[in-house]
Structure formats: structure tokens, C-alpha cells
Design a protein around this motif. Structure first.
Motif, PDB file in Angstrom:
ATOM      1  N   GLN A   2      27.651  66.278  40.044  1.00  0.00           N
ATOM      2  CA  GLN A   2      28.812  65.626  40.634  1.00  0.00           C
ATOM      3  C   GLN A   2      30.095  66.423  40.446  1.00  0.00           C
ATOM      4  OE1 GLN A   2      29.658  61.274  40.638  1.00  0.00           O
ATOM      5  NE2 GLN A   2      31.000  61.834  38.971  1.00  0.00           N
ATOM      6  N   SER A   4      30.494  69.565  40.006  1.00  0.00           N
ATOM      7  CA  SER A   4      30.463  70.777  40.814  1.00  0.00           C
ATOM      8  C   SER A   4      30.838  70.469  42.264  1.00  0.00           C
ATOM      9  CB  SER A   4      29.070  71.409  40.763  1.00  0.00           C
ATOM     10  OG  SER A   4      28.731  71.766  39.449  1.00  0.00           O
ATOM     11  N   THR A   5      30.366  69.346  42.779  1.00  0.00           N
ATOM     12  CA  THR A   5      30.705  68.943  44.144  1.00  0.00           C
ATOM     13  C   THR A   5      32.192  68.644  44.266  1.00  0.00           C
ATOM     14  OG1 THR A   5      28.503  67.994  44.446  1.00  0.00           O
ATOM     15  CG2 THR A   5      30.210  67.292  45.980  1.00  0.00           C
ATOM     16  N   SER A   8      34.020  71.845  44.281  1.00  0.00           N
ATOM     17  CA  SER A   8      33.816  72.541  45.555  1.00  0.00           C
ATOM     18  C   SER A   8      34.677  71.932  46.662  1.00  0.00           C
ATOM     19  CB  SER A   8      32.333  72.484  45.953  1.00  0.00           C
ATOM     20  OG  SER A   8      31.533  73.149  45.015  1.00  0.00           O
ATOM     21  N   PHE A  28      27.968  68.413  51.934  1.00  0.00           N
ATOM     22  CA  PHE A  28      27.359  68.212  50.627  1.00  0.00           C
ATOM     23  C   PHE A  28      26.219  67.190  50.647  1.00  0.00           C
ATOM     24  CE2 PHE A  28      30.215  70.905  48.440  1.00  0.00           C
ATOM     25  CZ  PHE A  28      31.473  70.756  49.021  1.00  0.00           C
ATOM     26  N   TYR A  38      34.957  60.589  45.470  1.00  0.00           N
ATOM     27  CA  TYR A  38      35.266  61.891  44.885  1.00  0.00           C
ATOM     28  C   TYR A  38      36.720  62.274  45.146  1.00  0.00           C
ATOM     29  CZ  TYR A  38      30.298  62.723  44.016  1.00  0.00           C
ATOM     30  OH  TYR A  38      29.015  62.642  43.553  1.00  0.00           O
TER      31      TYR A  38
END
Length: 307
Positions: A2, A4-5, A8, A28, A38
Motif C-alpha cells: 500500500q 509503495s502505491t 507512486s 494500479f 489513498y
């Protein structure tokens, strides 16, 4: 993973400036609801996002946004710079060059502050107004993690019970406006999250430790991300508009006739009622379940002052 997303997504916003939620969901392989969650995490961490509706709309960063030096570790900036250098010829613009300059600026200002978190496993989900007071503790924990040294701490838990612990620090965690250290507690023989503000004393020992699999992400998802969410709705006066936006984001605020309305999907926790009560009479909760809790707590407060 999570985090990392989320990171990104931030990098995409830095480079592209504006993208749609549909694009991020497809990029994603996640739902638009997850994308929105997010984005709220980024906003809570202090990233200023701007949402535009309609044709040509999307999500973008505020024009004056600058990546905060505490957001990335030294190892992370080096990795990003390396990737940017290798891909700069694949694009016909100067975005990669501009990003490399920003990474250099992050490391330069970090050296001037003498404030470096060297480990790469830093988890950040939230805004922290106590960074200045917690900086010495964060620095000492970072040093202990780098050297694989245990820490002796005096810790007071949420129930007010004080104890002396020896912990093996694995990861610094930033969640919902508070800093934690994720560590193996030698007293309990298990991994625990220790809130930094509850540590009264801290000393690095000569005891070394070998890092084992900690399953940090699984623990955080179990404790924090499998929460029950509700659709919160409340009216509020213009005097608290900025505070509401800081909390829920500008996309959650709309006008209904002459009234300002906030709507958001939010975790149902004990802290929610306390947060809403902090607005006093400047808001009126419209969600029945929460309104009843507010009313009951307000009556208990009034009763305490009548005695």
C-alpha cells in the motif's frame, strides 16, 4: 504494498501535475474508492491536492507544492535519482532534470539540518505537528535501527500504566498524526507499536539484535485499515471551514442552499466523537448514529459541570 502505491501516486502527480481517478485506478489495478482513500492519506500527510470536476478535471498538486525533506530517506532519494537518470532520455521534456534537482535539494537541506533518517523502511500515513519536539527521539531510534541496537525505554500505555521495556526497533511509523516505533518487545516477546509521545526516557544499549521477519504491513493493515467506515455528514459555520478542509479535504465540502455541508467516508473510531466535539457548536452532525453519540457525550459533560 500500500505505501509503495501511495508513494507512486505522489510521484505521478509530481511529474504529470494532473490525473484522473480513473487513470490511477487502472494504473494500479485498484478501485476508485481505494484511490480516493489513498489521496486522503496524502492530504493527511500534508500534500496539498486540488480536485476539479467535469470534463478535463482531475486531481493535481497545488502549484506551490515542494516535497518536504522529511518525506524521503536518504536511500530513497538516491534510488529515485538513479531511476530518473536512467529514464531521462525516454522523455522529450525536462521533468526528469527538474525532479533530480529537487532530490538534490532535499539531501542538501537534510545535511544542513543534521537530521537524517537513514533506514529505508520508513512508513509515513499522516501529518505531525510535534515533529520538532520528537526529532531527538526519531534520530536516536534511527541510529539504533541502523546499528541494530536495542533500546531501553520508560513507557506509559493508553491506560496510564508505566513500565520499563527493552525493545529491538525495526521501523518508524507515522500514522494519523502520530509517530510510533514498531519494535520487538523483549518483555512480551512480540512485536508492538510504541507511541513516541508516551516514551518518557530512552537509552541505546550495547545489546545487539538480529532482524527477523516482522510482518509490519500485515499488522498495520489488521489494526488500522480493516476499520469500519461510515458516511459522515454534518453542517458547519464558515468560521471553521478551514479546519474542516484541513481534516477532510476540500473535496468533502459542498454548499446546500445557504449552508455548508461536509461529507466523507471515515473510520468509525472512539477518536471521531472527540474530534467532532472539538468543533463545539460550530457544527451539527447529521449522521444519526454519530449525532446520538455526540448528544450523549454533551449531556455527560453538562452533568459534570452541574455538580
Amino acid at each position: 504494498m500500500q505505501q509503495s502505491t501511495i508513494f507512486s501516486i505522489l510521484m505521478i502527480l509530481v511529474s504529470r501535475r494532473k490525473v484522473s481517478r480513473d487513470f490511477l485506478a487502472e494504473r494500479f489495478s485498484i478501485s476508485k474508492r481505494t484511490v480516493s482513500r489513498y489521496l486522503r492519506i496524502l492530504e493527511d500527510a500534508g500534500v496539498p491536492l486540488v480536485s476539479e470536476c467535469g470534463v478535463g478535471g482531475g486531481v493535481s498538486l497545488a502549484d506551490d507544492f515542494v516535497l518536504d525533506k522529511s518525506f524521503l530517506t536518504e536511500a530513497e532519494t538516491i534510488r529515485i535519482k538513479d531511476a530518473l537518470e536512467k529514464t531521462r532520455d525516454e522523455y522529450g521534456d525536462n521533468v526528469n532534470i527538474a525532479l533530480i534537482e529537487k532530490m538534490n535539494s532535499v539531501n542538501k537541506s537534510r545535511e544542513q539540518d543534521n537530521y537524517i533518517i537513514k533506514q529505508s523502511d520508513l512508513f509515513i500515513d499522516g501529518e505531525n505537528g510535534q515533529a520538532e519536539t520528537l526529532r531527538p527521539r526519531i534520530k536516536k531510534i534511527s541510529e539504533a535501527m541502523e546499528k541494530s541496537r536495542a533500546l531501553d525505554i520508560n513507557y506509559t500505555d493508553a491506560h496510564g500504566f508505566a513500565s520499563y521495556r527493552t525493545i529491538d526497533p525495526y521501523t518508524l511509523v507515522f500514522k494519523a498524526g502520530a509517530w510510533y516505533v514498531y519494535a520487538l518487545c523483549r518483555l512480551r516477546g512480540d512485536f508492538r507499536l510504541f507511541k513516541l509521545s508516551r516514551i518518557s526516557e530512552m537509552r541505546m544499549t550495547s545489546k545487539s539484535f538480529v532482524r527477523h521477519e516482522s510482518k509490519l504491513i500485515e499488522k498495520l493493515e489488521l489494526e488500522y485499515y480493516n476499520e469500519v467506515y461510515i458516511d459522515l455528514e454534518f453542517e458547519f459555520y464558515p468560521t471553521v471551514r478551514e479546519s474542516v478542509i484541513d481534516w477532510l479535504g476540500i473535496h468533502s465540502v459542498t454548499e446546500r442552499g445557504t449552508k455548508l455541508i461536509a461529507r466523507a467516508e471515515i473510520p468509525l473510531t472512539d477518536e471521531l466523537v472527540k474530534r467532532l466535539l472539538s468543533f463545539g457548536s460550530s457544527i451539527k452532525v447529521l449522521t444519526p448514529e454519530i449525532a446520538e453519540r455526540i448528544r450523549d457525550e454533551a449531556l455527560r459533560m453538562a452533568d459534570a459541570y452541574d455538580r
